[in-house]
Design a protein around this motif. Structure first.
Motif, short mmCIF file in Angstrom:
data_model
loop_
_atom_site.label_atom_id
_atom_site.label_comp_id
_atom_site.label_asym_id
_atom_site.label_seq_id
_atom_site.Cartn_x
_atom_site.Cartn_y
_atom_site.Cartn_z
N VAL A 12 0.84 -1.20 0.00
CA VAL A 12 0.00 0.00 0.00
C VAL A 12 0.88 1.24 0.00
O VAL A 12 0.64 2.20 -0.75
CB VAL A 12 -0.97 -0.01 1.21
CG1 VAL A 12 -1.62 1.35 1.41
CG2 VAL A 12 -2.03 -1.08 1.03
N ARG A 13 1.92 1.26 0.81
CA ARG A 13 2.83 2.41 0.85
C ARG A 13 3.55 2.61 -0.49
O ARG A 13 3.72 3.74 -0.94
CB ARG A 13 3.82 2.24 1.99
CG ARG A 13 3.17 2.46 3.34
CD ARG A 13 4.17 2.36 4.48
NE ARG A 13 3.50 2.52 5.74
CZ ARG A 13 3.01 1.51 6.47
NH1 ARG A 13 3.15 0.26 6.05
NH2 ARG A 13 2.41 1.74 7.61
N ALA A 15 2.42 1.80 -3.43
CA ALA A 15 1.42 2.34 -4.36
C ALA A 15 1.22 3.82 -4.13
O ALA A 15 1.16 4.62 -5.07
CB ALA A 15 0.10 1.58 -4.23
N ARG A 16 1.11 4.23 -2.88
CA ARG A 16 0.90 5.64 -2.56
C ARG A 16 2.08 6.49 -3.01
O ARG A 16 1.89 7.62 -3.46
CB ARG A 16 0.65 5.80 -1.06
CG ARG A 16 -0.73 5.31 -0.67
CD ARG A 16 -0.97 5.45 0.79
NE ARG A 16 -2.33 5.05 1.12
CZ ARG A 16 -2.71 4.60 2.27
NH1 ARG A 16 -1.83 4.48 3.27
NH2 ARG A 16 -3.96 4.26 2.48
N LYS A 17 3.29 5.97 -2.88
CA LYS A 17 4.46 6.71 -3.34
C LYS A 17 4.43 6.94 -4.84
O LYS A 17 5.04 7.88 -5.34
CB LYS A 17 5.74 5.98 -2.93
CG LYS A 17 6.07 6.13 -1.47
CD LYS A 17 7.36 5.42 -1.11
CE LYS A 17 7.64 5.56 0.37
NZ LYS A 17 8.88 4.88 0.76
N GLN A 18 3.71 6.08 -5.55
CA GLN A 18 3.57 6.21 -7.00
C GLN A 18 2.37 7.08 -7.37
O GLN A 18 2.02 7.21 -8.54
CB GLN A 18 3.40 4.83 -7.64
CG GLN A 18 4.62 3.96 -7.50
CD GLN A 18 4.37 2.56 -8.06
OE1 GLN A 18 3.42 2.31 -8.77
NE2 GLN A 18 5.26 1.64 -7.72
N GLY A 19 1.72 7.64 -6.36
CA GLY A 19 0.58 8.51 -6.62
C GLY A 19 -0.75 7.80 -6.75
O GLY A 19 -1.75 8.39 -7.15
N LEU A 21 -4.07 6.28 -5.30
CA LEU A 21 -4.91 6.42 -4.12
C LEU A 21 -5.39 5.04 -3.69
O LEU A 21 -5.89 4.27 -4.51
CB LEU A 21 -6.11 7.31 -4.42
CG LEU A 21 -5.78 8.74 -4.83
CD1 LEU A 21 -7.05 9.47 -5.24
CD2 LEU A 21 -5.10 9.47 -3.70
N VAL A 22 -5.25 4.74 -2.42
CA VAL A 22 -5.63 3.43 -1.90
C VAL A 22 -6.60 3.64 -0.74
O VAL A 22 -6.33 4.41 0.17
CB VAL A 22 -4.40 2.64 -1.41
CG1 VAL A 22 -4.81 1.28 -0.87
CG2 VAL A 22 -3.36 2.50 -2.51
N TYR A 40 -3.71 0.49 6.16
CA TYR A 40 -4.21 1.65 5.43
C TYR A 40 -4.05 2.98 6.13
O TYR A 40 -4.37 4.01 5.55
CB TYR A 40 -5.69 1.44 5.09
CG TYR A 40 -5.91 0.27 4.18
CD1 TYR A 40 -5.63 0.36 2.83
CD2 TYR A 40 -6.36 -0.95 4.68
CE1 TYR A 40 -5.81 -0.72 1.99
CE2 TYR A 40 -6.55 -2.03 3.85
CZ TYR A 40 -6.26 -1.92 2.51
OH TYR A 40 -6.43 -2.99 1.69
N ASP A 43 -6.75 5.95 5.80
CA ASP A 43 -7.54 5.79 4.57
C ASP A 43 -8.28 4.46 4.53
O ASP A 43 -8.07 3.63 3.65
CB ASP A 43 -6.66 5.94 3.34
CG ASP A 43 -6.16 7.35 3.17
OD1 ASP A 43 -6.91 8.28 3.48
OD2 ASP A 43 -5.01 7.51 2.73
#
Length: 67
Positions: A12-13, A15-19, A21-22, A40, A43
């Protein structure tokens, strides 16, 4: 178990670093909420009523679009 929670939180982290939204939508037992928080952070949404799943996701998406 704990390894799965850590692995999922890491993904999840990433993915978030890649922009990306999770959002986690949790419908399980309250006792398992701690794992959801680890994965999460803030979120995630908890509901006991699976029938509200689509309403909850729709509200989240509207919030994202407005911001």
């Amino acid at each position: 178990g704990a390894v799965g929670v850590k692995d999922t939180a890491l993904e999840v982290r990433k993915a978030r670093k890649q922009g990306i939204l999770v959002l986690g939508v949790f419908t399980g037992k309250e006792v398992d909420l701690e794992a959801e928080k680890i994965i999460y952070g803030k979120d995630f949404i908890y509901t006991k009523d699976i029938a509200r799943f689509s309403d909850i996701v729709a509200m989240y998406l509207k919030k994202i679009i407005r911001n």
